[in-house]
Scaffold this motif. Structure first.
Motif, PDB file in Angstrom:
ATOM      1  N   GLU A  42       0.858  -1.189   0.000  1.00  0.00           N
ATOM      2  CA  GLU A  42       0.000   0.000   0.000  1.00  0.00           C
ATOM      3  C   GLU A  42       0.892   1.236   0.000  1.00  0.00           C
ATOM      4  O   GLU A  42       1.845   1.307   0.776  1.00  0.00           O
ATOM      5  CB  GLU A  42      -0.865  -0.013   1.263  1.00  0.00           C
ATOM      6  CG  GLU A  42      -1.713   1.215   1.426  1.00  0.00           C
ATOM      7  CD  GLU A  42      -2.443   1.196   2.776  1.00  0.00           C
ATOM      8  OE1 GLU A  42      -3.374   0.401   2.915  1.00  0.00           O
ATOM      9  OE2 GLU A  42      -2.048   1.958   3.676  1.00  0.00           O
TER      10      GLU A  42
ATOM     11  N   SER B 286      -6.304  -1.576  -5.989  1.00  0.00           N
ATOM     12  CA  SER B 286      -6.144  -1.990  -4.587  1.00  0.00           C
ATOM     13  C   SER B 286      -7.071  -3.155  -4.317  1.00  0.00           C
ATOM     14  O   SER B 286      -8.264  -3.093  -4.603  1.00  0.00           O
ATOM     15  CB  SER B 286      -6.493  -0.854  -3.628  1.00  0.00           C
ATOM     16  OG  SER B 286      -6.596  -1.400  -2.313  1.00  0.00           O
TER      17      SER B 286
ATOM     18  N   PRO C 190      -9.031   3.424  -0.595  1.00  0.00           N
ATOM     19  CA  PRO C 190      -7.783   4.071  -1.012  1.00  0.00           C
ATOM     20  C   PRO C 190      -7.906   5.595  -1.149  1.00  0.00           C
ATOM     21  O   PRO C 190      -9.014   6.125  -1.232  1.00  0.00           O
ATOM     22  CB  PRO C 190      -7.492   3.438  -2.369  1.00  0.00           C
ATOM     23  CG  PRO C 190      -8.750   2.849  -2.859  1.00  0.00           C
ATOM     24  CD  PRO C 190      -9.676   2.667  -1.696  1.00  0.00           C
ATOM     25  N   ASP C 191      -6.746   6.252  -1.189  1.00  0.00           N
ATOM     26  CA  ASP C 191      -6.712   7.706  -1.354  1.00  0.00           C
ATOM     27  C   ASP C 191      -6.803   8.025  -2.846  1.00  0.00           C
ATOM     28  O   ASP C 191      -5.828   8.424  -3.482  1.00  0.00           O
ATOM     29  CB  ASP C 191      -5.414   8.250  -0.735  1.00  0.00           C
ATOM     30  CG  ASP C 191      -5.322   9.769  -0.828  1.00  0.00           C
ATOM     31  OD1 ASP C 191      -6.300  10.403  -1.297  1.00  0.00           O
ATOM     32  OD2 ASP C 191      -4.269  10.305  -0.448  1.00  0.00           O
TER      33      ASP C 191
ATOM     34  N   TYR D 278      -7.611   5.019  -9.437  1.00  0.00           N
ATOM     35  CA  TYR D 278      -7.758   3.840  -8.589  1.00  0.00           C
ATOM     36  C   TYR D 278      -8.931   2.985  -9.027  1.00  0.00           C
ATOM     37  O   TYR D 278      -9.979   3.512  -9.413  1.00  0.00           O
ATOM     38  CB  TYR D 278      -8.033   4.265  -7.139  1.00  0.00           C
ATOM     39  CG  TYR D 278      -6.879   4.012  -6.200  1.00  0.00           C
ATOM     40  CD1 TYR D 278      -6.536   2.713  -5.828  1.00  0.00           C
ATOM     41  CD2 TYR D 278      -6.137   5.069  -5.668  1.00  0.00           C
ATOM     42  CE1 TYR D 278      -5.476   2.479  -4.962  1.00  0.00           C
ATOM     43  CE2 TYR D 278      -5.073   4.847  -4.796  1.00  0.00           C
ATOM     44  CZ  TYR D 278      -4.751   3.536  -4.451  1.00  0.00           C
ATOM     45  OH  TYR D 278      -3.708   3.300  -3.600  1.00  0.00           O
TER      46      TYR D 278
ATOM     47  N   HIS E  19     -10.873  -0.140  -6.951  1.00  0.00           N
ATOM     48  CA  HIS E  19     -10.828  -0.818  -5.650  1.00  0.00           C
ATOM     49  C   HIS E  19     -11.609  -2.130  -5.725  1.00  0.00           C
ATOM     50  O   HIS E  19     -12.826  -2.114  -5.918  1.00  0.00           O
ATOM     51  CB  HIS E  19     -11.444   0.116  -4.587  1.00  0.00           C
ATOM     52  CG  HIS E  19     -11.219  -0.353  -3.188  1.00  0.00           C
ATOM     53  ND1 HIS E  19     -11.995   0.055  -2.132  1.00  0.00           N
ATOM     54  CD2 HIS E  19     -10.300  -1.205  -2.662  1.00  0.00           C
ATOM     55  CE1 HIS E  19     -11.557  -0.520  -1.027  1.00  0.00           C
ATOM     56  NE2 HIS E  19     -10.538  -1.287  -1.320  1.00  0.00           N
TER      57      HIS E  19
END
Ligand code: HEC
Length: 341
Positions: free
Chosen positions: A91, A110, A116-117, A128, A130
């Motif tokens: 991460e 992720s 997540p950011d 991202y 997820h």
């Protein structure tokens, strides 16, 4: 944000029937998949370690890969470039996201439970997706949405879980099969010999080795909207909070039970109290009842973390470390029975 949950509770057969008209604005249907695996030279072979494990873990030692040392950046660890398309690791912190940007990453997958950011990633020109997965196995639905993401979002990909050792490498192995045309045997060898995926996760190895990865046409019809964030629920959500507290405690244990220099505001006693209260929570929240045996193991874990709280306010460092070891053992005792299989 419930789309993925809804989808994963269905069957793959149902998924394939539901053609999903559009996909996310940033992830497009790709041209034909092209194999781009970087085959590394066969010299400088690492001797396969003698570790006992299940059949898929054992098969992961058949082909000996050249030694590859993990890449390590500020806020980004256990990094392995598997091909020009796919890199896997831990991460990222904010600094780690900057490191990823310098590596040229376009899409970050992720598979950890933590949200997540995505905003920072976006500000750095990355996107991202997820897809939280568990340690037990990769389900057919998870394999389908992973394959779709690898095929339809922009490469290069960075795949991460928390530590970058088990779930992330399993998910990137699906990418190696779907996008790079790597053989299942090669993909599990990379998990074991490079990322260091442990023998305990035979279910992950077996899924990568034996399950079918749907082809490009099949994944085109899979309904998936590439969510940037899935809110984890139930047991995995509690566990990922416990893991974070436990990780903070590990760093403090390694720092003579002083606060972690990177997080000076969190003191050991607070972290241990926090862990004890998380451990004592009702994880199942009426979703499904715990078995009596699992409830007993939870009680053991609560007792161990409360003992750590007690010793942190009085004991010497050796006693603190011994109490923390008992906490870790209480986690493992339950995972052996309920998580890894
Ligand atoms: C009484 C049983 C039990 C105890 C004690 C326990 N766990 Fe778990 N843990 C589980 C189960 C069951 C899962 C799998 C959840 C799932 O797959 O739905 C899990 C999963 C996890 C996961 C993976 C979460 C994810 O994102 O999928 C982590 C991390 C974890 N546990 C950390 C810990 C830590 C740290 C401790 C000790 C402080 C601990 N656990 C103690 C039962 C337990």
């Amino acid at each position: 944000m419930r789309t993925f949950k809804t989808i994963t509770s269905g069957t793959l057969a149902m998924l394939v029937l539901v053609a999903f008209g559009g996909c996310c604005s940033e992830c497009k249907a790709p041209p034909e998949a092209k194999p781009t695996a970087q085959e590394s030279p066969k010299s400088a072979a690492a001797p396969a370690a003698q570790v006992t494990g299940g059949p898929a873990f054992t098969a992961a030692a058949k082909e000996t890969l050249p030694v590859q040392k993990a890449g390590d950046y500020e806020g980004l660890h256990n990094v392995f470039q598997l091909s020009s398309n796919i890199t896997v690791g831990s991460e990222p912190s904010t600094e780690g996201l900057h490191a990823m940007q310098k590596l040229g990453i376009k899409t970050i997958i992720s598979v950890d439970g933590k949200v997540p950011d995505a905003a920072t990633a976006r500000s750095l020109g990355m996107r991202y997706v997820h897809i939280p997965i568990q340690y037990k196995t990769l389900t057919d639905e998870e394999i389908a949405v992973l394959a779709k993401t690898f095929r339809e979002c922009e490469a290069p990909f960075f795949v991460h879980c928390f530590h970058g050792k088990h779930r992330g490498p399993a998910a990137s192995a699906i990418g190696r099969r779907a996008l790079d045309g790597a053989s299942p045997e090669r993909a599990i060898a990379e998990m074991r010999q490079w990322s260091g995926t442990a023998a305990d996760y035979e279910g992950l190895y077996a899924a990568v080795l034996t399950k079918v990865v749907p082809d490009a046409a099949a994944t085109r019809t899979v309904a998936f909207n590439f969510p940037e964030a899935e809110m984890p629920e139930g047991v995995p959500a509690w566990m990922s909070r416990m893991e974070r507290m436990n990780d903070a405690l590990k760093r403090m244990a390694a720092n003579a039970w002083k606060p972690d220099p990177h997080h000076p505001d969190l003191v050991p006693l607070e972290a241990a109290k926090n862990l004890a209260s998380l451990t004592a929570s009702d994880w199942c929240q009426g979703e499904k009842a715990m078995t009596a045996e699992m409830a007993a193991l939870q009680k053991d874990a609560v007792r161990a973390s409360e003992a750590l709280v007690a010793v942190l306010s009085t004991g010497d460092n050796a006693a603190k470390s011994a109490a923390h070891k008992n906490v870790l053992q209480s986690c493992t005792a339950c995972h052996k029975l309920y998580r890894n299989k």
